[in-house]
Design an enzyme around this catalytic site. Structure first.
Site, PDB file in Angstrom:
ATOM      1  N   LYS A   1       0.010   9.305  44.397  1.00 41.00           N
ATOM      2  CA  LYS A   1       0.086   7.876  44.418  1.00 41.00           C
ATOM      3  C   LYS A   1      -0.589   7.152  45.610  1.00 41.00           C
ATOM      4  CE  LYS A   1       3.502   4.499  42.903  1.00 41.00           C
ATOM      5  NZ  LYS A   1       3.059   3.912  41.685  1.00 41.00           N
TER       6      LYS A   1
HETATM    7  N1  PPE Z   1       0.951   4.739  36.161  1.00 45.33           N
HETATM    8  C1  PPE Z   1       0.721   4.123  37.323  1.00 45.33           C
HETATM    9  C2  PPE Z   1      -0.726   3.908  37.462  1.00 45.33           C
HETATM   10  C3  PPE Z   1       1.543   3.416  37.924  1.00 45.33           C
HETATM   11  O1  PPE Z   1       1.258   2.720  39.234  1.00 45.33           O
HETATM   12  C4  PPE Z   1       2.784   3.482  37.750  1.00 45.33           C
HETATM   13  C5  PPE Z   1       4.064   2.768  38.808  1.00 45.33           C
HETATM   14  C6  PPE Z   1       3.231   4.215  36.709  1.00 45.33           C
HETATM   15  C7  PPE Z   1       2.275   5.006  35.916  1.00 45.33           C
HETATM   16  C8  PPE Z   1       4.873   4.624  36.380  1.00 45.33           C
HETATM   17  O2  PPE Z   1       5.342   5.658  37.425  1.00 45.33           O
HETATM   18  P1  PPE Z   1       6.978   5.375  37.814  1.00 45.33           P
HETATM   19  O3  PPE Z   1       7.216   4.069  38.480  1.00 45.33           O
HETATM   20  O4  PPE Z   1       6.992   6.694  38.393  1.00 45.33           O
HETATM   21  O5  PPE Z   1       7.792   5.438  36.287  1.00 45.33           O
HETATM   22  N2  PPE Z   1       3.801   1.742  39.205  1.00 45.33           N
HETATM   23  C9  PPE Z   1       4.281   1.338  40.515  1.00 45.33           C
HETATM   24  C10 PPE Z   1       3.434   0.201  41.272  1.00 45.33           C
HETATM   25  C11 PPE Z   1       3.313  -1.009  40.609  1.00 45.33           C
HETATM   26  C12 PPE Z   1       2.424  -2.137  41.253  1.00 45.33           C
HETATM   27  O6  PPE Z   1       1.967  -3.190  40.749  1.00 45.33           O
HETATM   28  O7  PPE Z   1       2.530  -1.835  42.535  1.00 45.33           O
HETATM   29  C13 PPE Z   1       5.653   0.713  40.214  1.00 45.33           C
HETATM   30  O8  PPE Z   1       6.145   0.779  38.792  1.00 45.33           O
HETATM   31  O9  PPE Z   1       6.388   0.813  41.071  1.00 45.33           O
END
Ligand code: PPE
Length: 304
Positions: free
Chosen positions: A159
């Site tokens: 991330k």
């Molecule tokens: N894929 C991506 C690319 C992504 O950014 C997120 C979270 C996920 C999957 C889901 O991951 P999880 O939160 O562990 O279930 N995106 C984060 C950031 C969003 C933003 O705009 O900044 C979030 O949901 O916190």
């Protein structure tokens, strides 16, 4: 979204007033994307504010940092405590939490190793990511013309700040085309994820989602929904999907910390329909879990 300011941000070991949490313009990460971050939510429950799967998020944060040879200088336990302290001191009943670690000011040039590591935790109230209505009515999405960042270029499993330039391209395009979200395919044409969410498809009562090896962020909401679905006796499989699988799905939904569980109404104009029964059941179950209304999942909640 415009930020609703709160009192304090935790920065390099101490709480500082929101307006003082600043960096130099020659911060390495600003030039070269050398940051890693997390997104976490704290929910209001009958027993007070509880952070959803906080330790797992901080473990992923630590893993992201280590993959960039960054030493956070704090253990996972210390970071967990710092998150709790930041929420407590800001007196928030519920909030979004954004920890970030990045290469700071000191040196210029591509090599990040010599620049100091800085760590910060910000919290703020963040309502429904794609809007309150999206949770009920679903969203229209489009397949992006941008390909997903590749495993051997800017790994989607880390991330990192740099990774989100790719998401940014796709989000701009999606919005310009009138879509709430863009879905990215990898170079092989396999469906990966939204710009900030993982993706699930329901067909004939079977729930499937792209596997990690197709190049996705291993979402903690994705994992949570897979466990909840399994406990509700739905068959859940990880399998590669292509764009036509989306056009003909019975139901599609997306998951993420910020987005939570959002139904998809259409893909490239192919109508999937209103939020389906499986999506709605999982969404309801997810909200019960995060709000502390289901004791079977209480180990996922970390109270302040
Ligand atoms: N894929 C991506 C690319 C992504 O950014 C997120 C979270 C996920 C999957 C889901 O991951 P999880 O939160 O562990 O279930 N995106 C984060 C950031 C969003 C933003 O705009 O900044 C979030 O949901 O916190």
């Amino acid at each position: 979204m415009a930020l609703p300011e709160v009192d304090y941000i935790w920065m390099d070991g101490k709480l500082v007033p929101w307006a003082d949490a600043k960096v130099h313009v020659l911060t390495h990460a600003l030039h070269y994307g050398t940051g890693v971050f997390e997104g976490i939510r704290c929910y209001a429950t009958a027993d007070g504010p509880a952070v959803f799967r906080l330790t797992e998020h901080m473990q992923r944060f630590d893993r992201s940092a280590r993959m960039l040879f960054m030493d956070l200088g704090y253990t996972v336990e210390q970071m967990v405590d710092a998150v709790k302290e930041t929420i407590r001191e800001n007196k928030l009943p519920a909030c979004y939490i954004r920890p970030i670690a990045f290469r700071g000011y000191g040196f210029m040039g591509v090599d990040p190793i010599t620049s100091p590591v800085q760590v910060a935790i910000a919290v703020w109230p963040w309502e429904a990511y794609l809007g309150e209505e999206a949770l009920v009515k679903g969203v229209d999405v489009g397949i992006s013309s941008w390909r997903q960042r590749s495993i051997n270029a800017t790994p989607p499993g880390i991330k990192s700040s740099a990774s989100y330039l790719n998401s940014g391209f796709a989000k701009i395009e999606a919005n310009r085309h009138g879509y709430a979200e863009g879905i990215m395919l990898n170079e092989a044409g396999h469906v990966c994820e939204g710009t900030g969410e993982n993706l699930f498809v329901v067909r004939d009562g079977v729930i499937s989602t792209p596997p990690v090896f197709d190049g996705i962020l291993e979402g903690i909401t994705r994992d949570s929904v897979m466990v909840i679905a399994d406990n509700l006796d739905y068959p859940v499989i990880e399998e590669s999907l292509v764009r036509t699988d989306l056009y003909t799905a019975d139901e599609i939904f997306m998951t993420g910390t910020a987005a939570e569980v959002v139904p998809v109404r259409s893909v490239d104009g192919h109508v999937i329909g209103d939020a389906g029964p499986v999506t709605l059941e999982l969404q309801k179950a997810y909200f019960e879990v995060v709000r502390g209304q289901n004791d079977d999942y209480k180990e996922w909640l970390e109270y302040l």
